[in-house]
Design an enzyme around this catalytic site. Structure first.
Site, PDB file in Angstrom:
ATOM      1  N   GLY A   1     -24.549   0.529  29.871  1.00 39.07           N
ATOM      2  CA  GLY A   1     -23.386   1.159  30.493  1.00 39.07           C
ATOM      3  C   GLY A   1     -22.248   0.190  30.761  1.00 39.07           C
ATOM      4  O   GLY A   1     -21.081   0.499  30.493  1.00 39.07           O
TER       5      GLY A   1
ATOM      6  N   ARG B   1     -28.471  -9.884  33.515  1.00 39.33           N
ATOM      7  CA  ARG B   1     -28.892  -8.520  33.753  1.00 39.33           C
ATOM      8  C   ARG B   1     -30.417  -8.460  33.836  1.00 39.33           C
ATOM      9  O   ARG B   1     -31.098  -8.882  32.909  1.00 39.33           O
ATOM     10  CB  ARG B   1     -28.412  -7.625  32.614  1.00 39.33           C
ATOM     11  CG  ARG B   1     -28.841  -6.170  32.713  1.00 39.33           C
ATOM     12  CD  ARG B   1     -28.099  -5.483  33.812  1.00 39.33           C
ATOM     13  NE  ARG B   1     -28.329  -4.032  33.847  1.00 39.33           N
ATOM     14  CZ  ARG B   1     -27.806  -3.253  34.789  1.00 39.33           C
ATOM     15  NH1 ARG B   1     -27.048  -3.765  35.750  1.00 39.33           N
ATOM     16  NH2 ARG B   1     -28.038  -1.946  34.773  1.00 39.33           N
TER      17      ARG B   1
ATOM     18  N   SER C   1      -6.497   0.231  -2.686  1.00 42.20           N
ATOM     19  CA  SER C   1      -7.254  -0.748  -3.467  1.00 42.20           C
ATOM     20  C   SER C   1      -6.696  -0.921  -4.874  1.00 42.20           C
ATOM     21  O   SER C   1      -6.601  -2.026  -5.382  1.00 42.20           O
ATOM     22  CB  SER C   1      -8.719  -0.323  -3.557  1.00 42.20           C
ATOM     23  OG  SER C   1      -9.320  -0.394  -2.280  1.00 42.20           O
TER      24      SER C   1
ATOM     25  N   GLN D   1     -34.357  -7.220  22.779  1.00 39.27           N
ATOM     26  CA  GLN D   1     -33.014  -7.750  23.007  1.00 39.27           C
ATOM     27  C   GLN D   1     -32.839  -9.068  22.231  1.00 39.27           C
ATOM     28  O   GLN D   1     -31.773  -9.325  21.663  1.00 39.27           O
ATOM     29  CB  GLN D   1     -32.788  -7.974  24.514  1.00 39.27           C
ATOM     30  CG  GLN D   1     -31.342  -8.233  24.916  1.00 39.27           C
ATOM     31  CD  GLN D   1     -30.516  -6.957  25.028  1.00 39.27           C
ATOM     32  OE1 GLN D   1     -30.944  -5.876  24.624  1.00 39.27           O
ATOM     33  NE2 GLN D   1     -29.327  -7.069  25.591  1.00 39.27           N
TER      34      GLN D   1
ATOM     35  N   GLU E   1      -6.475  -6.161   3.329  1.00 43.31           N
ATOM     36  CA  GLU E   1      -6.574  -7.363   2.486  1.00 43.31           C
ATOM     37  C   GLU E   1      -7.743  -7.229   1.495  1.00 43.31           C
ATOM     38  O   GLU E   1      -8.359  -8.225   1.124  1.00 43.31           O
ATOM     39  CB  GLU E   1      -6.783  -8.612   3.346  1.00 43.31           C
ATOM     40  CG  GLU E   1      -5.663  -8.879   4.323  1.00 43.31           C
ATOM     41  CD  GLU E   1      -4.428  -9.462   3.656  1.00 43.31           C
ATOM     42  OE1 GLU E   1      -4.578 -10.319   2.775  1.00 43.31           O
ATOM     43  OE2 GLU E   1      -3.317  -9.041   3.997  1.00 43.31           O
TER      44      GLU E   1
ATOM     45  N   GLY F   1       2.793  -2.894   8.119  1.00 46.32           N
ATOM     46  CA  GLY F   1       2.881  -3.565   9.416  1.00 46.32           C
ATOM     47  C   GLY F   1       4.293  -4.052   9.679  1.00 46.32           C
ATOM     48  O   GLY F   1       4.971  -4.542   8.773  1.00 46.32           O
TER      49      GLY F   1
ATOM     50  N   ASP G   1     -10.511  -3.847   0.345  1.00 44.31           N
ATOM     51  CA  ASP G   1     -11.666  -3.092   0.829  1.00 44.31           C
ATOM     52  C   ASP G   1     -12.947  -3.849   0.487  1.00 44.31           C
ATOM     53  O   ASP G   1     -13.124  -4.347  -0.623  1.00 44.31           O
ATOM     54  CB  ASP G   1     -11.653  -1.726   0.131  1.00 44.31           C
ATOM     55  CG  ASP G   1     -12.859  -0.901   0.479  1.00 44.31           C
ATOM     56  OD1 ASP G   1     -12.763  -0.135   1.436  1.00 44.31           O
ATOM     57  OD2 ASP G   1     -13.894  -1.031  -0.198  1.00 44.31           O
TER      58      ASP G   1
ATOM     59  N   THR H   1     -11.351  -3.323   5.746  1.00 42.73           N
ATOM     60  CA  THR H   1     -10.579  -2.548   4.771  1.00 42.73           C
ATOM     61  C   THR H   1      -9.349  -3.290   4.274  1.00 42.73           C
ATOM     62  O   THR H   1      -9.087  -3.350   3.077  1.00 42.73           O
ATOM     63  CB  THR H   1     -10.150  -1.208   5.413  1.00 42.73           C
ATOM     64  OG1 THR H   1     -11.319  -0.513   5.843  1.00 42.73           O
ATOM     65  CG2 THR H   1      -9.370  -0.369   4.430  1.00 42.73           C
TER      66      THR H   1
ATOM     67  N   THR I   1       0.813  -1.223   0.000  1.00 46.89           N
ATOM     68  CA  THR I   1       0.000   0.000   0.000  1.00 46.89           C
ATOM     69  C   THR I   1       0.846   1.272   0.000  1.00 46.89           C
ATOM     70  O   THR I   1       1.874   1.345   0.665  1.00 46.89           O
ATOM     71  CB  THR I   1      -0.906  -0.014   1.241  1.00 46.89           C
ATOM     72  OG1 THR I   1      -1.762  -1.137   1.147  1.00 46.89           O
ATOM     73  CG2 THR I   1      -1.739   1.238   1.360  1.00 46.89           C
TER      74      THR I   1
END
Lengths: 691, 691
Positions: A450, A363, A190, A382, A473, A223, A475, A471, A184
């Protein structure tokens, strides 16, 4: 019938809100009586729930979900469980995080006995199992691992020849050569064919000279480059001096091995500029850097010459005839990275589901007047957030296992059809799954309120670390276009009478169905057994894909005349992306269904069928506009599907705890106090220092 | 007609893909010729785009969007622009971040001359303008500001009486009394009535004794508690000893002022245990803590006694007759927090849109063969991701301005109808907008690829900081239920012949429409002018709401008989949430339309109309299944809407740069290199140390 039973039956009928209720009850009754395990009075919701619970065996599930190499996974887990000194703390600065992850990696190699390059080359399924497992320790470790072995190592193995393997492989394996994959650039991610770094052959010295011609050509996001990397495979345009002109000939993108830092003192070598890309949204345990090259000279041997070579005289040779073909072959070899990301993304999804569902079970908030509060997973909202997600984690598990098998087969056979299939499949699954997981991580945090916002409960770091899976390897938006392109190629081939590759054979049938009228009887069928029939579900998915494909082909043809092929493609882009997603969804459904058929435990099969039904029907419902617009599904059938999605989500929450246990993630690696198997609140209080 | 013109007309016709093209062209032609600014040949796409560009005046937009107090906003911005020492760095550890934000806050008060409590009480619109503005400096600062003034200060002002204001107000304003709002407990967040901390009156000493009876009653997530807070308003169950029994009488939840730390040396006071809630997903500039109380004694005067008081003899008195009414009044006063979050969330959305759109305009990738690469905003997929988001940011701006006005009106008049309206409106807008912004932040990061992942480009911190907006000051899922509940109350009232509150009057008309048949002519109308008519759009939104409301009422009535009201509510929960969202969407659309009518600049109105059309039609398209299922919209009309959404997104990208300039966020505060007005790549390279 006894009064109590009657009441219960009425209760169930009420739940289903409509005429389908009776049919559903009949069906349920016959279903259960076939199996001789149920008397009539057991048809109440509570009893059904118990029955399902009884049928779930977490350890059967766990062994089903542990993949082909459960022992390797276990070994990795145990290695880190016994090394608490290597655990990533909840808050850690970039610099320390990078060092810690590097220590984790070296420990894994030197003490954990992992020979990643060997697995990568000989047994990809084993390699991906290990890569997924290390992701549970720290996603940064999974990526650092991938950079070193899949990318840097993979480029040497797949783009180089024997001389490169002989020279570098051992050092890559044992981390003597920490390396980078420098593809890159600042201006080009890309569009790899647009990169501008040059490698010019100098016949005088038998060397390549690497240069960064402008700011936009700076290698970026590399990297391992900021801190640890010693060498890089650098992607650059090969420039050959023409004998009869002063201009060089551009031979297209090739990869070159370029030393970055001294093997002795780790100092940056002359001509190389390295900058730290700095703090990132996530994955701060990986040191990404930017590179510029100023007349950096490397020997001719450093060209990774599997697909193209330069002789001592500066003559170019290749078994592949054109730049485009060589480029495709070069990039094609890198498909393993996508396989790893798709596989790893499912691991992240499983971890997040486990935490969110366990917490939602303990919860409690609100309840009926003057009664105990109820668990938040008892709320329909939920259930709607988490149960389709749980079913997707199961679905993706089997799809990515299939992908890994196909990838291994490709590596073994080098069969052209399998190559094409794996390319499209890995692009599609990587894009679809990582997008889905990214969205789910937000839902998980939000659905845990929370306490989901405490960093120790993991949603933040999982989301931030995983985010970029969408993104790198490839996009996702670009990858889905590759899938669409492949589908259109297959479509064209079909009309030219050729063969279809395996994953696509369904198109032949469904195209025929599509081109005929939809069946008005099926359009209106809304019975429980019909909606839960995988044939109906698969047909619905495939019908949609076939229709999108057919209409896309027509629209592209129409627009191409005026706009050219690029313009036409862009004019239809949303359509094409929908097509690709639709196709991938049907592949996932098909693989899920096949996996269930292979499962030998009857009770487990029953629960997996429920998960599969929820996966399929939830997606049909989410896209109900498309189905309604074509009258593939009549209005009442649409409503019946929606009711069934809500009902399956309700039923599954009763076994959701066991289903996440089936993912087999040990508490000590999961770490999130609210996601533990027991004692969550107390552990959470201890974490902040209460006794 | 000249050949060239014909060609252009055909090109446009092609774009629209269908029969509507001719009608649209006719309409466009008449539209433009009315204004005498266009000749026929100007109808090409390029010319249209130029025309629109010409009609956008960023400074007109900016003054329209700057709210009622542009000078205050400007003053805050300039204060921080001149104090680069107070800028939050890209990477900062929790401890340093908390100190920095505290310094930002004290500088704002002591040097910036902000008297927040005065504005809060006298001019809420001004208060919210300042709160939104400080959010641009650091979202943590916006929240720290809100904790100190809206929550801690607000509780004293709104729940206390004159004696409390006299004693605390000045110290709250000038930060002598940094304080907390201690409501949430480990086990209870949304269900405030379930909190378990007790405040028992001791007649002997004329004191209240505050206690944490169990682990679950630990106050949790209390902002300002971990480090800076000196006092807290603590929500606890008031326990009054009964004269004739040994048991105390529970009088329900009340708020008490409890000192936490010494005014002299900041040491934690006896009986109080404080723990640091630790690292969070975001907002690490705010120090959240957990509190336990062990027989902490406070004088009787420390009860915030506006809605209920205790005499020297331990007699309880209140102007409100029941615990529930007192509880509602207490919580009702805290609605300002929601107004602030809705308003602040729009600010975050504007910042993210600005960065994503500016980058998408300069980022180039791929292009037609042998031609220049094109900007990624030229891709249909990128337009689809960002243009409806841009239109939403505009829509939300006007809706939250309206909310702030209504809130100010409520504070001024205390009119019961306005109170009810503001409660539902603030709940709905807070929930809807914060959910939308949270999703958009992910889209922004993803749509900006790798460079969106650099922390310096802000998406990560904006997302992490904003994330909890969905939860605090009322969990979105709970708030939407309040909206649904209010709608059902209005619905019931309608059938009982009573009055509807202002925001709901449309229900009367649309309910009548709904209860009659849908109009088959309108169902099929697909002309450009019809689809862009705000009356059609609003009618579609309101029809959907009315229908959802009517069917929800019927279903609830049916299920209540068997399941009780709580069970029935839960059985219909997804339906009710959809209803609430649908209502809020129509309120936003109505307010957007009204704001456009008020705008005096004709050209600006034109662009705002396009944004409004995109906002409305995109949402209709996203929910097309509902409309199709009722045959409110015929299949071809559905397709026409989809085409128009794509076309409007395409048209708007031509002016997207000016539209984000209209948000008026200075570069130096936006900070993200890729989001600057110019020189993005170079600034980005400088940021990592290249020269």
């Amino acid at each position: 019938m006894a009064d109590g039973v009657e009441e219960q039956l009425i209760a169930m009928r009420g739940f289903l809100d409509g005429e389908v209720a009776q049919r559903r009850l009949d069906r349920l009754a016959s279903h259960f009586s076939e199996e001789n395990i149920l008397k009539e009075e057991q048809l109440s919701r509570e009893v059904c729930a118990k029955l399902i619970r009884r049928s779930v065996n977490s350890s059967v599930l766990a062994s089903l979900m542990a993949g082909c190499y459960p022992a390797d996974r276990e070994k990795i887990f145990n290695f880190f469980i016994n090394r608490p000194d290597l655990e990533t703390p909840v808050e850690i600065a970039k610099t320390e995080h990078r060092e810690l992850v590097y220590m984790q990696l070296t420990a894994l190699v030197n003490e954990g006995g992992v020979n990643a390059m060997k697995y990568l080359m000989e047994d990809p399924a084993r390699y991906f199992t290990i890569m997924e497992a290390v992701g549970f320790i720290d996603v940064s470790l999974g990526i650092k691992f991938g950079v070193q072995f899949s990318l840097w190592g993979g480029s040497v193995v797949n783009l180089g020849t024997q001389k490169h393997r002989d020279k570098y492989l051992e050092g890559i394996s044992n981390l003597k050569y920490p390396g980078c994959f420098a593809m890159t650039e600042l201006h080009h991610g890309s569009n790899v064919q647009g990169i501008q770094t040059t490698a010019t052959f100098d016949r005088m010295t038998d060397e390549f000279v690497i240069n960064t011609p402008n700011e936009g050509a700076t290698k970026w996001w590399i990297g391992n480059a900021a801190v640890h990397g010693k060498i890089a495979s650098v992607f650059a345009r090969l420039q050959l001096p023409s004998p009869d002109s002063h201009l060089d000939t551009d031979m297209g993108v090739h990869a070159f091995i370029v030393p970055l830092r001294s093997m002795e003192d780790h100092s940056v070598l002359p001509g190389i500029e390295i900058r730290d890309c700095g703090y990132k949204v996530g994955l701060n345990g990986v040191d990404n850097g930017a590179l510029r090259f100023h007349n950096v000279r490397i020997p001719r041997d450093n060209l990774l010459n599997r697909f193209g070579d330069v002789s001592r005289d500066g003559e170019y040779s290749s078994t592949l005839p054109t730049i485009n073909k060589r480029f495709a072959a070069t990039l094609g070899e890198l498909v393993g990275g996508r396989v790893g990301l798709a596989y790893g993304s499912v691991g992240v999804l499983k971890a997040a589901c486990t935490i969110a569902i366990r917490y939602s079970l303990i919860r409690q908030q609100f309840g009926p007047p003057n009664k105990e509060e109820i668990s938040i997973l008892d709320y329909q909202s939920q259930q709607q957030k988490l149960m389709p997600m749980l079913s997707s984690a199961y679905a993706f598990n089997f799809a990515t296992e299939y992908l890994v098998e196909r990838y291994a087969e490709m590596k073994r056979t080098h069969d052209d059809d399998i190559v094409a299939d794996v390319h499209a499949l890995s692009a599609g699954l990587k894009a679809y799954i990582t997008s889905y997981t990214a969205k789910s991580l937000n839902t998980c945090r939000e659905s845990c309120g929370g306490h989901g916002y405490a960093a120790v409960n993991r949603f933040g770091s999982l989301r931030n670390d995983h985010d970029i899976f969408q993104t790198f390897e490839g996009d996702n938006t670009v990858l889905l276009q590759q899938v669409a392109g492949d589908l259109l190629k297959q479509y064209k081939r079909k009309f030219e009478g050729g063969a279809l590759s395996v994953t696509w054979t369904y198109l032949r049938d469904s195209m025929t169905t599509y081109l005929s009228q939809t069946n008005p009887v099926v359009t209106h069928r809304e019975g429980y057994s019909h909606l839960r029939d995988p044939r109906f579900q698969l047909d619905a998915f495939q019908y949609r894909t076939a229709r999108l494909l057919h209409t896309a082909a027509l629209r592209l043809r129409k627009h191409s005349k005026r706009l050219g092929s690029f313009g036409a493609w862009n004019r239809c882009l949303n359509h094409l992306l929908t097509l690709a997603e639709s196709h991938i969804e049907s592949v996932i459904l098909a693989k899920f269904t096949e996996a269930i058929e292979r499962c030998e435990d009857r009770n487990t099969r029953k629960v997996l069928n429920m998960l599969r039904d929820l996966y399929a029907l939830d997606r049909i419902w989410k896209d109900i506009g498309t189905y309604r617009n074509q009258d593939y599904i009549a209005p009442n059938k649409a409503k019946a599907i929606h009711r069934l999605v809500e009902y399956l989500s309700f039923e599954l929450k009763g076994v959701a705890g066991s289903l996440v246990d089936g993912f087999g993630i040990p508490d000590v690696l999961l770490r999130a106090p609210i996601g533990l198997q027991s004692g969550q609140y107390t552990e959470y209080s201890h974490h902040i220092g209460f006794e």
